[in-house]
Scaffold this motif. Structure first.
Motif, PDB file in Angstrom:
ATOM      1  N   GLU A 578       0.828  -1.208   0.000  1.00  0.00           N
ATOM      2  CA  GLU A 578       0.000   0.000   0.000  1.00  0.00           C
ATOM      3  C   GLU A 578       0.863   1.258   0.000  1.00  0.00           C
ATOM      4  O   GLU A 578       0.470   2.299  -0.529  1.00  0.00           O
ATOM      5  N   ALA A 579       2.071   1.148   0.558  1.00  0.00           N
ATOM      6  CA  ALA A 579       2.978   2.304   0.575  1.00  0.00           C
ATOM      7  C   ALA A 579       3.461   2.673  -0.826  1.00  0.00           C
ATOM      8  O   ALA A 579       4.035   3.747  -1.025  1.00  0.00           O
ATOM      9  N   ASN A 580       3.246   1.793  -1.789  1.00  0.00           N
ATOM     10  CA  ASN A 580       3.678   2.070  -3.165  1.00  0.00           C
ATOM     11  C   ASN A 580       2.629   2.836  -3.968  1.00  0.00           C
ATOM     12  O   ASN A 580       2.788   2.987  -5.186  1.00  0.00           O
ATOM     13  N   ARG A 581       1.557   3.294  -3.295  1.00  0.00           N
ATOM     14  CA  ARG A 581       0.540   4.029  -4.045  1.00  0.00           C
ATOM     15  C   ARG A 581       1.111   5.272  -4.750  1.00  0.00           C
ATOM     16  O   ARG A 581       0.711   5.563  -5.889  1.00  0.00           O
ATOM     17  N   PRO A 582       2.038   6.034  -4.168  1.00  0.00           N
ATOM     18  CA  PRO A 582       2.622   7.157  -4.917  1.00  0.00           C
ATOM     19  C   PRO A 582       3.358   6.697  -6.179  1.00  0.00           C
ATOM     20  O   PRO A 582       3.318   7.365  -7.218  1.00  0.00           O
ATOM     21  N   GLN A 583       4.048   5.549  -6.064  1.00  0.00           N
ATOM     22  CA  GLN A 583       4.737   5.023  -7.237  1.00  0.00           C
ATOM     23  C   GLN A 583       3.728   4.612  -8.313  1.00  0.00           C
ATOM     24  O   GLN A 583       3.923   4.892  -9.515  1.00  0.00           O
ATOM     25  N   LEU A 584       2.659   3.946  -7.893  1.00  0.00           N
ATOM     26  CA  LEU A 584       1.609   3.573  -8.846  1.00  0.00           C
ATOM     27  C   LEU A 584       0.987   4.813  -9.483  1.00  0.00           C
ATOM     28  O   LEU A 584       0.722   4.845 -10.694  1.00  0.00           O
TER      29      LEU A 584
END
Length: 956
Positions: A578-584
């Motif tokens: 979920e912490a990868n949402r900015p990357q997504l």
């Protein structure tokens, strides 16, 4: 810096063009059908054709150019002004009385710029021959030399003292600019006349040099102003009183002013104007037209159209010109041969009025004693051999008003005219073109060696008139062409600007001819097929940052421009976090902004999981969690594995964000079929073609080309509709698809810019290989020309040398090849648009040399002394190698894709050592020394001939 670079390039270019120096007499063979019928032996032929194409020079109605005839001052003014794109409509400029109407705008244009002057206030000397030193003066004035400019030094010519004072600086400048050179003894011959071919070559160089020449001249002249000038030489009283005029190389009783000097020779005037071929304009005076032989006494008759006859005994004449046709060394013509002359007044031809005939006397003389005083042949035994000349002089005395005129010329002696032979007898042969495209741009199937045949008169022989027993043979020491002129070895065509020497043998028993002519072809750039570079960027776990994503794309955009498209291949471990949402969010922004692709990354599934159901569950998890973190507004709890997950995104708003491809290390048929059925993914990129025994999978990989994969085995091309999986399979890393010899102590190894085993700190080896890809001589016969790569940008950022190597690779990637960066599915769509829905006509051929690098892993070796030829189509793969010094190529692989049944690539760890490729012929490490069958040898020979490769091959 850019200016200096450009200047240096143009200097090099001009240096090549000046290999034939201005005013020097050379000979060069001709290998093409020229624009004019008499320039094939002119060293300025290319310049003449180039200037004619621009409309700067013209020919004559009979198709000739007459390169050896002298050029008049007004003709040179026309060429000079046209090449500089200067004309004048200024009626306020003083018009010279002796300039033809068609030449007047050009003479006036040069007059306005003080490039040229007249020989007096009212006369330009339009029809006088241009001299060598005057041509240098016109050039120098164009470059900024004035009457006050003086050179600190003098030209280095042996006959420099013979150069007129007013031309000394000009000749010095032109010599320093490397535009003029003397003869082989370094004599400049300043006062001799200039031929049409010399004049055209001069104009061509000025036109080609453009502003660069002007800049060089400016610096040279500035050096004079900075103290390099010398005091003017002492001048006579006559020189101090001279008026502003050009030198006029004419023969007359008295010079117009002290600057005008007597010439050493003079060419005859034309009998009558002949219109040039192009452009359509008022008829110019041609340079020279030999007169028709006239057995009558050489007294010029009255011509009322020239000057109305008067009945006085006085008439005005200021010049005489000897008129003499070529003397053929043929005794039967001697009695009728007659020298004659033409009188001129102020540049206009005049006839002797009837009342003054008795007041005009003349005498001819020559240094060899051939002619009597009346211009008849008196001593034929003194006539020299053919191709020699007789120096002839004459003196005309006019009683009233009294004046004496003299003239000189050199009478050319020709050999005896041979009996006329039939017009279809071949006496010379030339190539119909003198260029050939570079190998990468050449379509060998369309290339044809064509010829031009000429008879003894130099006339082109029509094809239907050629003898039926005509035999032509091409001898090519490089091995590029077969004897019939067809392409034999495409890859042997040398680099651009190279010259391919040839010998053409012509034989016709019926005509009794057998001769050999030299010819040559210059390799020129050509239009290449589009090339593509497929880039798949891996996103794994939680380590990849937003900055790394931005920087990886920015690096490509900085070098290739913003119009690139890449695939963002995301692993389960990435979309789960979920912490990868900015990357997504950043990836989706690239999809919106640039049209990038989303892909699925799955590696080593055949060994890491016990079976296909687990992999299918992972794919369900991938899409479910991707939607959850990227499009939370669509999230439905408990729907994992349900078709509704895909369906919720299969809308106009979200469809572009769906995954388009699979990026994997090894691809199984069950995987590709499942992705096609559930996610409509029909693009797969894997490493199977470039790694041996990948993760325990005992197989030899796939072809290099994109292809529709077999339904039972993705590393084999489908052989028809029935076994077509419907998925296009591609290799991931093809920067170095082979890189080794496939024998003991060498392995298949891909030279990846991000290979952790490479210890270099720059990408020189990889760039060496990629340059060979981009210059692959077989590009035109390939279905698609492409490179492809999978990048782990987190590893690039955190491994000490991988990041710098990749950055160096991108920043030095050759841009002049205009390679398009695409994603995995983008490359599939390109392939499908060219090949259609089957592999029937798909092929790929590549020739390159090893990079010469060896990694920390000793088995990863790419010897630089080895060349490789990899060629394949839907039915077979053939790889040849040749070590420097070997007499023949060796076959290191022949893989047959057509046997049935196809070994099935099973999804099971238990089958990890099952051979899933074909062990036929020599197959890499599986069967490196197996003998080829007679059928396999024939298939290899047939394929090599199809790709225009007929070098010696060792088939044992």
């Amino acid at each position: 810096m850019n200016y200096e670079k450009k200047l240096k390039q143009i200097r090099h270019y001009m240096a090549g063009l000046l290999a034939v120096w201005l005013f020097c007499i050379h000979s060069a063979p001709v290998f093409a059908d020229r624009a004019f019928n008499d320039i094939e032996h002119s060293y300025a032929a290319d310049a003449i054709e180039a200037m004619a194409a621009q409309g700067y020079v013209t020919g004559y109605q009979d198709g000739s150019f007459r390169p050896l005839h002298f050029i008049s001052r007004q003709e040179w003014a026309s060429i000079f002004a046209k090449s500089l794109k200067r004309t004048s409509n200024n009626r306020g400029v003083t018009s010279f009385r002796d300039v033809s109407p068609w030449a007047l705008p050009y003479v006036q244009a040069l007059q306005e710029e003080s490039i040229t002057k007249g020989i007096s206030d009212q006369l330009f000397g339009a029809k006088h021959n241009m001299t060598r030193q005057d041509m240098a003066v016109w050039y120098a004035r164009y470059f900024g030399v004035t009457d006050d400019t003086r050179s600190a030094g003098i030209s280095s010519f042996v006959d420099q003292p013979n150069i007129s004072n007013y031309a000394q600086t000009s000749v010095w400048l032109m010599e320093r600019l490397e535009l003029i050179e003397g003869d082989t003894n370094h004599y400049f011959h300043p006062k001799e006349s200039v031929s049409r071919q010399d004049a055209t070559l001069v104009a061509y160089r000025l036109w080609l040099g453009g502003d660069v020449l002007k800049e060089r001249a400016k610096r040279l002249l500035e050096s004079l102003e900075n103290g390099a000038a010398t005091m003017p030489q002492a001048t006579s009283q006559q020189e101090s009183q001279k008026i502003a005029v050009d030198l006029i190389p004419e023969i007359r009783q008295q010079p117009v002013n002290s600057e005008i000097e007597e010439p050493k020779r003079h060419r005859p005037r034309p009998d009558s104007p002949v219109s040039p071929v192009t452009p359509p304009e008022p008829k110019p005076e041609p340079p020279i037209t030999p007169p028709v032989p006239n057995p009558k006494p050489p007294i010029i008759p009255v011509d009322p159209s020239v000057i109305p006859p008067d009945h006085s005994s006085d008439f005005l004449v200021d010049e005489v010109v000897i008129k003499a046709q070529e003397l053929v060394n043929q005794p039967e013509t001697y009695p009728s041969y007659q020298l004659s002359f033409q009188l001129y007044n102020e540049g206009r031809p005049v006839s002797i009025p009837a009342a003054s005939v008795t007041n005009v006397t003349y005498t001819f003389s020559d240094g060899l004693g051939v002619f009597d005083v009346q211009g008849k042949i008196a001593h034929p035994e003194n006539i020299p051999a053919a191709d020699s000349f007789i120096p002839v002089e004459m003196k005309v005395t006019i009683a009233k008003p009294y004046r004496v005129l003299t003239a000189q010329t050199k009478l050319i002696v020709k050999g005896k005219t041979p009996p006329e032979e039939p017009p279809n007898v071949i006496r010379s042969v030339y190539l119909a073109t003198y260029t050939i495209s570079e190998a990468a741009a050449l379509d060998p199937a369309a290339w044809k060696m064509s010829y031009v045949f000429r008879n003894a008169k130099g006339e082109i022989i029509a094809p239907e008139m050629l003898p039926s027993d005509l035999i032509l043979r091409i001898k090519d020491s490089r091995g590029i062409f077969e004897a019939d002129g067809k392409i034999a070895n495409l890859h042997l065509i040398p680099a651009v600007n190279s010259v391919i020497p040839l010998k053409i043998t012509v034989e016709s028993p019926s005509q009794g001819i057998l001769f050999t002519s030299d010819a040559e072809l210059t390799v020129e750039p050509g239009g290449r097929k589009k090339q593509y570079f497929a880039v798949s960027i891996m996103l794994q776990g939680s380590a990849t940052t937003v900055d790394q994503i931005k920087q990886s794309r920015q690096l490509l955009m900085d070098h290739f421009g913003p119009n690139i498209k890449v695939t963002w291949a995301m692993q389960n471990g990435f979309v789960f976090v979920e912490a990868n949402r900015p990357q997504l969010e950043q990836v989706l922004a690239f999809v919106d902004q640039y049209g990038d692709e989303v892909g699925i990354l799955a590696g080593y599934p055949n060994q890491s999981e016990p079976g296909l159901p687990v992999w299918e569950a992972k794919m369900d998890e991938w899409l479910y969690m991707y939607r959850y973190n990227a499009f939370n507004e669509l999230h439905q709890s408990g729907s994992m594995g349900s078709p509704s997950v895909f369906e919720s995104m299969d809308t106009d708003q979200y469809r572009k964000y769906l995954p388009k491809s699979l990026t994997s290390f090894t691809v199984n048929p069950e995987q590709t079929q499942w992705l096609k059925d559930h996610y409509r993914i029909t693009s797969a990129m894997g490493w199977s073609a470039t790694q041996y025994n990948v993760n325990g999978m005992y197989g030899e990989g796939s072809p290099l080309m994109p292809y529709w994969s077999h339904k039972d085995n993705p590393i084999v091309p489908a052989q028809g509709i029935a076994d077509n999986s419907g998925t296009v399979f591609m290799n991931s890393v093809t920067i170095d698809p082979i890189g080794s010899r496939y024998t003991k102590d060498s392995s298949r190894w891909t030279l990846h810019p991000g290979d952790p085993y490479v210890t270099e700190t720059d990408a020189a080896p990889q760039l060496y290989i990629v340059q060979q890809y981009l210059d692959n001589p077989y590009q035109r016969i390939n279905t698609v020309n492409y490179l492809s790569i999978i990048l782990d940008i987190n590893a690039l950022a955190n491994t000490h040398n991988m990041g710098p190597i990749w950055e160096n690779f991108v920043n030095h990637f050759p841009l002049d090849r205009k390679v398009e960066i695409v994603g995995v599915d983008g490359l599939k769509q390109i392939y499908e648009s060219v090949a259609g829905a089957n592999n029937d006509h798909t092929e790929f051929t590549l020739m390159f040399r090893g990079s010469g690098i060896k990694t920390a892993m000793d088995s990863n070796n790419s010897p630089a002394n080895l060349r490789y030829l990899w060629t394949e189509n839907a039915s077979q793969r053939i790889i040849l190698s040749k070590e420097d010094g070997d007499a023949a190529w060796s076959i290191i692989d022949f893989t047959d894709y057509t046997p049935k049944p196809v070994p099935k690539l099973a999804y099971s760890p238990e089958n990890s050592h099952t051979d899933v490729s074909y062990v036929t012929g020599r197959n890499f490490k599986l069967c490196p020394t197996a003998p080829l069958t007679a059928d396999e040898i024939q298939r290899v020979k047939t394929r090599l001939k199809e790709i225009y490769f007929v070098e010696e091959v060792n088939y044992q």
